[in-house]
Design a protein around this motif. Sequence first.
Motif, PDB file in Angstrom:
ATOM      1  N   ASN A   1       1.033  -1.131  -0.042  1.00 29.71           N
ATOM      2  CA  ASN A   1      -0.061   0.055  -0.388  1.00 29.71           C
ATOM      3  C   ASN A   1       0.995   1.508   0.238  1.00 29.71           C
ATOM      4  O   ASN A   1       0.310   2.645   0.173  1.00 29.71           O
ATOM      5  N   CYS A   2       1.831   1.271   0.086  1.00 32.28           N
ATOM      6  CA  CYS A   2       3.134   2.757   0.786  1.00 32.28           C
ATOM      7  C   CYS A   2       3.246   2.914  -1.272  1.00 32.28           C
ATOM      8  O   CYS A   2       3.062   1.771  -2.368  1.00 32.28           O
ATOM      9  N   ASN A   3       3.785   3.887  -1.981  1.00 33.99           N
ATOM     10  CA  ASN A   3       5.050   4.632  -2.251  1.00 33.99           C
ATOM     11  C   ASN A   3       6.246   4.323  -2.301  1.00 33.99           C
ATOM     12  O   ASN A   3       7.231   4.394  -1.444  1.00 33.99           O
TER      13      ASN A   3
ATOM     14  N   LYS B   1      18.265   8.926   4.365  1.00 35.42           N
ATOM     15  CA  LYS B   1      16.871   8.557   4.142  1.00 35.42           C
ATOM     16  C   LYS B   1      17.643   6.596   2.840  1.00 35.42           C
ATOM     17  O   LYS B   1      17.510   6.741   2.505  1.00 35.42           O
ATOM     18  N   ILE B   2      16.109   6.585   3.647  1.00 34.55           N
ATOM     19  CA  ILE B   2      15.811   4.798   3.695  1.00 34.55           C
ATOM     20  C   ILE B   2      13.783   4.982   2.882  1.00 34.55           C
ATOM     21  O   ILE B   2      13.125   5.507   3.654  1.00 34.55           O
ATOM     22  N   THR B   3      14.502   4.828   1.206  1.00 32.59           N
ATOM     23  CA  THR B   3      12.947   4.623   0.919  1.00 32.59           C
ATOM     24  C   THR B   3      12.300   3.561   1.554  1.00 32.59           C
ATOM     25  O   THR B   3      13.127   2.307   1.979  1.00 32.59           O
ATOM     26  N   TYR B   4      10.770   3.079   1.050  1.00 34.29           N
ATOM     27  CA  TYR B   4      10.117   1.767   1.653  1.00 34.29           C
ATOM     28  C   TYR B   4      10.667   0.740   0.506  1.00 34.29           C
ATOM     29  O   TYR B   4      10.794   0.010   1.127  1.00 34.29           O
ATOM     30  N   ARG B   5      11.349   1.143  -0.555  1.00 28.47           N
ATOM     31  CA  ARG B   5      12.456   0.409  -1.652  1.00 28.47           C
ATOM     32  C   ARG B   5      13.063  -0.396  -0.812  1.00 28.47           C
ATOM     33  O   ARG B   5      13.514  -1.844  -0.536  1.00 28.47           O
TER      34      ARG B   5
ATOM     35  N   LYS C   1       1.927  11.657   3.923  1.00 32.65           N
ATOM     36  CA  LYS C   1       2.545  13.257   3.963  1.00 32.65           C
ATOM     37  C   LYS C   1       3.302  13.232   5.187  1.00 32.65           C
ATOM     38  O   LYS C   1       4.354  14.110   5.289  1.00 32.65           O
ATOM     39  N   ASP C   2       2.573  12.550   6.777  1.00 31.29           N
ATOM     40  CA  ASP C   2       3.178  13.150   7.495  1.00 31.29           C
ATOM     41  C   ASP C   2       4.772  12.753   7.973  1.00 31.29           C
ATOM     42  O   ASP C   2       5.281  12.050   7.397  1.00 31.29           O
ATOM     43  N   LEU C   3       5.505  13.392   8.879  1.00 34.51           N
ATOM     44  CA  LEU C   3       6.978  13.407   8.832  1.00 34.51           C
ATOM     45  C   LEU C   3       7.215  13.651  10.751  1.00 34.51           C
ATOM     46  O   LEU C   3       7.055  13.722  11.683  1.00 34.51           O
ATOM     47  N   ILE C   4       7.221  12.198  10.249  1.00 34.94           N
ATOM     48  CA  ILE C   4       7.296  11.580  12.163  1.00 34.94           C
ATOM     49  C   ILE C   4       8.597  11.629  13.144  1.00 34.94           C
ATOM     50  O   ILE C   4       9.100  11.086  12.557  1.00 34.94           O
ATOM     51  N   TYR C   5       7.993  12.359  14.292  1.00 36.01           N
ATOM     52  CA  TYR C   5       9.329  12.117  15.014  1.00 36.01           C
ATOM     53  C   TYR C   5       9.209  11.800  17.115  1.00 36.01           C
ATOM     54  O   TYR C   5       8.657  12.282  16.918  1.00 36.01           O
TER      55      TYR C   5
ATOM     56  N   GLY D   1       1.938   4.883   5.315  1.00 39.22           N
ATOM     57  CA  GLY D   1       3.121   5.187   4.034  1.00 39.22           C
ATOM     58  C   GLY D   1       4.260   5.833   4.624  1.00 39.22           C
ATOM     59  O   GLY D   1       4.294   7.101   3.772  1.00 39.22           O
ATOM     60  N   SER D   2       3.601   6.496   6.014  1.00 33.78           N
ATOM     61  CA  SER D   2       4.819   7.806   5.789  1.00 33.78           C
ATOM     62  C   SER D   2       6.232   8.356   6.624  1.00 33.78           C
ATOM     63  O   SER D   2       6.552   6.663   5.983  1.00 33.78           O
ATOM     64  N   CYS D   3       6.899   8.665   6.483  1.00 34.12           N
ATOM     65  CA  CYS D   3       7.928   8.607   7.428  1.00 34.12           C
ATOM     66  C   CYS D   3       8.338   9.124   8.478  1.00 34.12           C
ATOM     67  O   CYS D   3       8.007   9.360   9.618  1.00 34.12           O
TER      68      CYS D   3
END
Length: 468
Positions: A10-12, A24-28, A179-183, A205-207
Amino acid sequence: MNFTQHVFRNCNLDRNALIYNDSKITYRNLRELTGRYYNFLRQKNIKAGDEICISLPDSPNFVALILANWAIGAKTAHPNLSIKGKQLFEIVDSYKPKLIITDEKNSGRFSDMDYDLQCLEQIDAENIIIDYHRYKPDETLWYQMSSGTTGRSKMVRHTITNAFEWHKSWNNSTKGDSKDLIYVTGKLQFNYSFGLTILNNLLNGSCAVIHDGIPTPKLIENVFKNNKITRFYIIPTFINLLCKSKRDINFQNCKTVSSSGDFFPEFMYEKFFEIYGVKVQNIIGCSDCCHNYTFNSDYSYSLGTPLQFVEIKIVDEQDNECPINTVGEILVKAPFIGKGYLHDIKNTSKAFVNDYVKTNDLGMMDSKGRLHFKGRKNNIIKINSIFVNPIYTEKEIIQYPGISDCQVVFENNTLMANLVTDSKINMLGLKKFLQEKLEPQQVPKKFNLVENIASTWNGKKIRQNFTY
């Protein structure tokens, strides 16, 4: 449905999943790393239903190993890196894992245990296509350690259904999206951080931002300067440090600045707003309930209201429901509460009653349906016929100049305070200050200067001396 399959389906794949020490670690990338660890676990003959211990620092490797185990259908547990010796042995031995995965730095903690031990640095496997295990609704996904204020740990069983139901409830209440960037400042092994960084973040599917070591005020400042954080989750200890250090942090992109994990005093709420112009949304959760079960949408000094699909009631000692504005024990009913404690029928029957979990937290509901925290049941003692709660003493001590942290404990039927200071303290002045603010029974008889505060494995202050 399989959790890991759901994440990658379900992610990009080109969107960032993690930002780790500025990498940066992508979902791929994460899917490839998960495939490698999946291959390694297959080589170790790990199958659906096997129990695995993962004890690693926060990193993409930790996240990928969790996902690889869940892809197979293995049950995971992740003891905190601070746990050692007899306590660690008893925790691990309670579920007898088929495999322990750690790193070389931490491998010595497990050296006396008769289990298959694998160091991360020695894993060498190629990425392969994953054959996802198909979970049944009540099948165990992970064991979450539940630690009371005595530091004794219980293993709460959580299912695949718990993970998806909590995510749905939390996301519907907080309006999270890809679109969220969570910390999250807590370590991933902690209940609070595990849920927000792994369950919520990856299913959206956010970061999420993760890093090595303890998040100092300077590190937090740098994270905000280098990233447009939209949701910031912090524990009260770090809120206090940010208030004292007054860092150059701009929270303008944040939809949420939220506190959980321990008592959050009102003066700190007001001080943070004064310095940073942000009202912290205080929330509460527990390991028995999967994760957080309230959300503070009106930014008031409260714990907010129940998440969607959650019911909360306050009961007295006889389990009768309390009226509005009356203090009692917090009971929670939700589609994501745990399935009891591993190998502990007695305590399971006490804590999980009629679809509710008894949290051992004290609180009250106000006329607007907002929950207010009033302490822990097992922290209240009677001194000279007066019930005393140490969190109110700590709340006053921490406001005294030069004190960066404190811990009030019970000793010989009275209170003793341990103080962490950043400058010389006038003890007579401190005592006079407290005598003007508190009842005589609430003022500690003894004060000790210490380098750090004793806490349970998940960061909660220990209020009593105990022997594990």
